[in-house]
Design a protein around this motif. Sequence first.
Motif, PDB file in Angstrom:
ATOM      1  N   ALA A  24      23.865 -13.124  11.512  1.00  0.00           N
ATOM      2  CA  ALA A  24      23.710 -13.934  12.661  1.00  0.00           C
ATOM      3  C   ALA A  24      23.155 -13.185  13.916  1.00  0.00           C
ATOM      4  N   LYS A  25      22.600 -11.973  13.784  1.00  0.00           N
ATOM      5  CA  LYS A  25      21.913 -11.178  14.751  1.00  0.00           C
ATOM      6  C   LYS A  25      20.404 -11.484  14.685  1.00  0.00           C
ATOM      7  N   VAL A  26      19.983 -12.735  14.933  1.00  0.00           N
ATOM      8  CA  VAL A  26      18.663 -13.110  14.377  1.00  0.00           C
ATOM      9  C   VAL A  26      17.469 -12.430  15.258  1.00  0.00           C
ATOM     10  N   GLY A  27      18.046 -11.687  16.401  1.00  0.00           N
ATOM     11  CA  GLY A  27      17.009 -11.568  17.687  1.00  0.00           C
ATOM     12  C   GLY A  27      15.898 -10.667  16.938  1.00  0.00           C
ATOM     13  N   SER A  28      15.788  -9.667  16.139  1.00  0.00           N
ATOM     14  CA  SER A  28      14.551  -8.715  15.913  1.00  0.00           C
ATOM     15  C   SER A  28      14.293  -9.644  14.566  1.00  0.00           C
ATOM     16  N   ALA A  29      14.843 -10.329  14.023  1.00  0.00           N
ATOM     17  CA  ALA A  29      14.359 -10.793  12.437  1.00  0.00           C
ATOM     18  C   ALA A  29      12.811 -11.318  12.388  1.00  0.00           C
ATOM     19  N   PRO A  30      12.563 -12.343  13.473  1.00  0.00           N
ATOM     20  CA  PRO A  30      11.194 -12.631  13.670  1.00  0.00           C
ATOM     21  C   PRO A  30      10.074 -11.546  13.541  1.00  0.00           C
ATOM     22  N   ILE A  31      10.302 -10.784  14.438  1.00  0.00           N
ATOM     23  CA  ILE A  31       9.462  -9.494  14.588  1.00  0.00           C
ATOM     24  C   ILE A  31       9.231  -8.728  13.280  1.00  0.00           C
ATOM     25  N   LEU A  32      10.390  -8.552  12.661  1.00  0.00           N
ATOM     26  CA  LEU A  32      10.354  -7.923  11.363  1.00  0.00           C
ATOM     27  C   LEU A  32       9.611  -8.563  10.351  1.00  0.00           C
ATOM     28  N   LEU A  33       9.717  -9.940  10.372  1.00  0.00           N
ATOM     29  CA  LEU A  33       9.122 -10.838   9.417  1.00  0.00           C
ATOM     30  C   LEU A  33       7.552 -10.815   9.436  1.00  0.00           C
ATOM     31  N   LEU A  34       7.068 -11.026  10.774  1.00  0.00           N
ATOM     32  CA  LEU A  34       5.870 -10.968  11.252  1.00  0.00           C
ATOM     33  C   LEU A  34       5.170  -9.435  10.883  1.00  0.00           C
ATOM     34  N   SER A  35       6.048  -8.567  10.916  1.00  0.00           N
ATOM     35  CA  SER A  35       5.574  -7.289  10.665  1.00  0.00           C
ATOM     36  C   SER A  35       5.212  -6.969   9.351  1.00  0.00           C
ATOM     37  N   ALA A  36       6.236  -7.566   8.592  1.00  0.00           N
ATOM     38  CA  ALA A  36       6.045  -7.886   7.228  1.00  0.00           C
ATOM     39  C   ALA A  36       4.553  -8.524   6.686  1.00  0.00           C
ATOM     40  N   SER A  37       4.411  -9.808   7.356  1.00  0.00           N
ATOM     41  CA  SER A  37       3.224 -10.443   6.942  1.00  0.00           C
ATOM     42  C   SER A  37       1.860  -9.649   7.293  1.00  0.00           C
ATOM     43  N   ALA A  38       2.271  -8.837   8.451  1.00  0.00           N
ATOM     44  CA  ALA A  38       0.920  -8.030   8.779  1.00  0.00           C
ATOM     45  C   ALA A  38       0.693  -6.952   7.779  1.00  0.00           C
ATOM     46  N   CYS A  39       1.638  -6.522   7.068  1.00  0.00           N
ATOM     47  CA  CYS A  39       1.672  -5.591   6.033  1.00  0.00           C
ATOM     48  C   CYS A  39       0.836  -6.130   4.972  1.00  0.00           C
ATOM     49  N   GLY A  40       1.179  -7.385   4.755  1.00  0.00           N
ATOM     50  CA  GLY A  40       0.615  -7.919   3.564  1.00  0.00           C
ATOM     51  C   GLY A  40      -0.890  -8.424   3.701  1.00  0.00           C
ATOM     52  N   ILE A  41      -1.078  -8.908   5.044  1.00  0.00           N
ATOM     53  CA  ILE A  41      -2.497  -9.250   5.542  1.00  0.00           C
ATOM     54  C   ILE A  41      -3.347  -7.500   5.514  1.00  0.00           C
ATOM     55  N   ALA A  42      -2.700  -6.670   5.875  1.00  0.00           N
ATOM     56  CA  ALA A  42      -3.480  -5.420   5.951  1.00  0.00           C
ATOM     57  C   ALA A  42      -3.905  -4.998   4.173  1.00  0.00           C
ATOM     58  N   PHE A  43      -2.798  -5.419   3.462  1.00  0.00           N
ATOM     59  CA  PHE A  43      -2.902  -5.270   1.908  1.00  0.00           C
ATOM     60  C   PHE A  43      -4.185  -5.816   1.391  1.00  0.00           C
ATOM     61  N   LEU A  44      -4.387  -7.252   1.950  1.00  0.00           N
ATOM     62  CA  LEU A  44      -5.347  -7.833   1.441  1.00  0.00           C
ATOM     63  C   LEU A  44      -6.748  -7.383   1.883  1.00  0.00           C
ATOM     64  N   THR A  45      -6.486  -7.088   3.105  1.00  0.00           N
ATOM     65  CA  THR A  45      -7.927  -6.532   3.953  1.00  0.00           C
ATOM     66  C   THR A  45      -8.437  -5.167   3.259  1.00  0.00           C
ATOM     67  N   LEU A  46      -7.624  -4.481   2.766  1.00  0.00           N
ATOM     68  CA  LEU A  46      -7.932  -3.143   1.976  1.00  0.00           C
ATOM     69  C   LEU A  46      -8.652  -3.698   0.762  1.00  0.00           C
ATOM     70  N   LYS A  47      -7.772  -4.578  -0.029  1.00  0.00           N
ATOM     71  CA  LYS A  47      -8.388  -4.806  -1.161  1.00  0.00           C
ATOM     72  C   LYS A  47      -9.679  -5.471  -1.292  1.00  0.00           C
ATOM     73  N   ILE A  48      -9.891  -6.534  -0.075  1.00  0.00           N
ATOM     74  CA  ILE A  48     -11.229  -7.027   0.078  1.00  0.00           C
ATOM     75  C   ILE A  48     -12.320  -5.823   0.198  1.00  0.00           C
ATOM     76  N   MET A  49     -11.734  -4.745   1.066  1.00  0.00           N
ATOM     77  CA  MET A  49     -12.838  -3.695   1.205  1.00  0.00           C
ATOM     78  C   MET A  49     -12.871  -2.906  -0.011  1.00  0.00           C
ATOM     79  N   GLU A  50     -12.019  -2.865  -1.022  1.00  0.00           N
ATOM     80  CA  GLU A  50     -12.067  -2.124  -2.222  1.00  0.00           C
ATOM     81  C   GLU A  50     -13.165  -2.949  -3.029  1.00  0.00           C
TER      82      GLU A  50
END
Length: 167
Positions: free
Chosen positions: A58-84
């Motif tokens: 129940a300490k949700v404070g930074s959870a949204p930022i962590l989830l957005l950061s995880a999503s950003a990692c996924g988007i970066a993964f896809l970006t590199l895959k497209i470049m490849e």
Amino acid sequence: MLMFALLFGVYGYYRQEDIATFDSSQASLNKIYSVINTVLLLSSSLLVVLALRHCRRAKVGSAPILLLSASACGIAFLTLKIMEYREKFASGISLNTNEFFMYYFVLTGLHSIHVVIGIVILFYMFMLCRRKNLSDKHISVMESGASYWHMVDLLWIVIFPLLYLLN
């Protein structure tokens, strides 16, 4: 998971049938992209674990930022895959080049589709964890979403050495 297990088995069978083609084709892959992608997915899984831990406590404070950061990692993964992929297509390599590249594009393409689905799930988790009071049902939904993201990660942990490292 069963579909990927079947593809891994079929890949292994055909690799044994034509080791020279598979090894020479594998040598043309960009290992730097694949290592960075591995770090991105492992980091994103850690971020999801931390976000879920905050939500459970129940300490949700930074959870949204962590989830957005995880999503950003996924988007970066896809970006590199497209470049490849663009590098491969620019050099005349496609699904029809040989059996290795057919499996390369099928395995990484299917995995990428799962990454896209995972990013949508992570965004849904982001929306959930922004609520003031998370119910047990919300936490359960978030745990299911986290499990899916970890499954995507696990698949890459098999795909990465299979396509990029094993000779």
